[in-house]
Design an enzyme around this catalytic site. Structure first.
Site, PDB file in Angstrom:
ATOM      1  N   LYS A   1       0.866  -1.173   0.000  1.00  0.00           N
ATOM      2  CA  LYS A   1       0.000   0.000   0.000  1.00  0.00           C
ATOM      3  C   LYS A   1       0.904   1.224   0.000  1.00  0.00           C
ATOM      4  CE  LYS A   1      -4.113   1.766   2.415  1.00  0.00           C
ATOM      5  NZ  LYS A   1      -5.004   1.511   3.581  1.00  0.00           N
TER       6      LYS A   1
ATOM      7  N   GLY B   1      -0.870   7.356  -5.816  1.00  0.00           N
ATOM      8  CA  GLY B   1      -0.308   6.040  -5.521  1.00  0.00           C
ATOM      9  C   GLY B   1       0.464   5.962  -4.228  1.00  0.00           C
TER      10      GLY B   1
ATOM     11  N   ASP C   1     -15.049  -4.469  -2.935  1.00  0.00           N
ATOM     12  CA  ASP C   1     -13.626  -4.554  -3.279  1.00  0.00           C
ATOM     13  C   ASP C   1     -12.751  -4.619  -2.035  1.00  0.00           C
ATOM     14  OD1 ASP C   1     -14.694  -1.736  -3.302  1.00  0.00           O
ATOM     15  OD2 ASP C   1     -12.560  -1.275  -3.225  1.00  0.00           O
TER      16      ASP C   1
END
Length: 466
Positions: free
Chosen positions: A116, A129, A263
């Site tokens: 992550k 990101g 998800d």
């Protein structure tokens, strides 16, 4: 007393490569300005044979993401869809993370290392990101607390500070950045199956069902379950069993995940991906964790219904392979399984031996009434009444006939239980943010692990990984 994770030698194994052509996209890690090791979970690194890495080696693998020997040559950003607050979104996928490596633990079970904050991927959309250091610290605290309370959770494996300034709308900015690695049994989500349904990729769905049954095996469906020989039906039963237990474990822990989108639902049954989580300051079914959950869709008391709804979406996806009736039959097991799990886990945390589903349900109801009337936090309630001590009135009557488990751990002789309320989370972060003082975090992790030892091994859930 809870045993330490069993040590193992490093055994790389990458079955995800059989699905790689369609389940994800090879990506390159971000090139960070610095990589400063902040947290390494040697307790669980030993379980996959990685505890002997030096800090320099660790940082190369989990800060620069040099491939582990014999493992994936490039990380894989996984593709999936999902319902987000019940609205379908086909534009999802690993937007700031990827699958970095796979290996076997001491019991031969597949373990994934996923990231992550490791950089942009084809699924980043408008995101950078990245992950804030505060987000990584919060995930350490969430996973350590949940593991101590018997929840089947991913493990925060590594946190490396990366030297970038990040701007976020929901916290003071600029703020520090990090990349985190988590250890779990898998990263296959309900949303992974939803994507295959949307694209009508039946052959890939067959492959994914087979992969999940092979890598996340569990007991067979009940003898009277219709269609029980069908692989998709077998997997449906396992997911229902695991989700029912997961919901129960959150409720007994007094935990609010905050974002129960499809998800964020792992078919291995593990809790993961901790964003706006909270633990209850008092027993309140309407308590929400996410400031953006305006309707309370994922409030504390609605979590079981949310996971049941997500199981329904999984069943809809599997209709690509099998007819509805056997999937509906599996879904109908959720309620009874959840109630059994609540009773089993409630007794475990309370420190009494279960007396069966009916008696345990009455005990849970009496405890919930006492919690509501007293305004006590769940942590204080379970600690104060461990083994039935201090119970009065209707609670004492409900506990009549329950045998206390043996508690010799020094934790139970302490003045107060461990807890994880937002004020302490913020204080731990402030020490890091303002003084670069990591001692409060280190001490909290050690205290939580002692609490886990005191509780002992949690009861095995239905559908547990074999």
């Amino acid at each position: 007393m809870r045993a330490e994770p069993q040590a193992a030698s490093y055994r790389p194994d990458t079955p995800i490569e059989s699905l790689a052509d369609w389940i994800g996209d090879p990506v390159d890690p971000a090139d960070f300005p610095k990589t400063e090791l902040r947290f390494r979970n040697d307790r669980h690194a030993a379980s996959v044979g990685l505890a002997e890495l030096s800090d320099a080696e660790w940082t190369r693998h989990f800060g620069r993401f040099e491939p582990l020997e014999g493992n994936l040559p490039r990380p894989l950003a996984l593709r999936y869809h999902g319902h987000q607050f019940r609205v379908y979104n086909p534009d999802l996928g690993d937007g700031r993370g990827y699958l970095f490596a796979q290996m076997r633990d001491a019991e031969g079970r597949l373990m994934d290392l996923g990231t992550k904050g490791s950089g942009q991927t084809p699924w980043s959309r408008e995101g950078d990101g990245r992950l804030t250091l505060k987000g990584a610290v919060r995930e350490i605290l969430a996973t350590e607390m949940l593991e101590a309370l018997g929840v089947n959770t991913s493990k925060t494996f590594s946190v490396v500070e990366t030297g970038e300034e990040l701007w976020r709308s929901d916290e003071p900015s600029p703020t520090r950045s990090a990349v985190m690695t988590r250890l779990s049994h898998g990263h296959i989500r309900i949303g992974t199956f939803q994507r295959l349904l949307a694209l009508e990729e039946k052959e890939h769905m067959v492959q994914l069902v087979d992969y999940c049954l092979a890598q996340f095996p569990g007991p067979p469906p009940p003898e009277d379950a219709p269609g029980r020989e069908e692989p998709a039906v077998r997997l449906m039963h396992l997911v229902v069993e695991r989700m029912a237990d997961l919901a129960a474990s959150w409720m007994v822990a007094g935990f609010v995940h905050g974002v129960l989108n499809t998800d964020n639902m792992n078919v291995s049954g593990e809790s993961f991906d901790y964003g706006p989580w909270r633990f209850l300051p008092k027993w309140d079914p309407g308590f929400t964790a996410a400031y953006f959950d305006h309707q309370g869709l994922y409030a504390f008391g609605r979590q079981p219904e949310a996971l049941h709804w997500n199981c329904g979406q999984f069943a809809i996806a599997l209709r690509l392979l099998v007819d509805a009736p056997p999937l509906i039959a599996a879904m109908e097991r959720f309620g009874p399984l959840y109630m059994e799990a609540i009773g089993r886990r409630w007794c475990w945390r309370l420190g009494v031996a279960s007396r069966g589903a009916e008696a345990d349900a009455a005990l849970v109801a009496a405890c919930e009434k006492a919690l509501t009337e007293s305004g006590a936090s769940p942590d204080a309630f379970f600690f104060t009444h461990r083994g039935g001590r201090g119970a009065q009135g209707p609670l004492a009557e409900a506990l009549d006939g329950y045998a206390a488990v043996e508690d010799s751990h020094e934790y139970w002789a302490g003045e107060a239980p461990q807890s994880m309320l937002i004020e302490e989370v913020e204080a731990i972060w402030s020490a890091i943010d303002e003084r670069d003082d990591w001692l409060p975090l280190t001490e909290k992790v050690a205290a939580l692990r002692r609490m886990g030892e005191a509780h002992g091994e949690p009861p095995s859930p239905a559908g547990h990984l074999q």
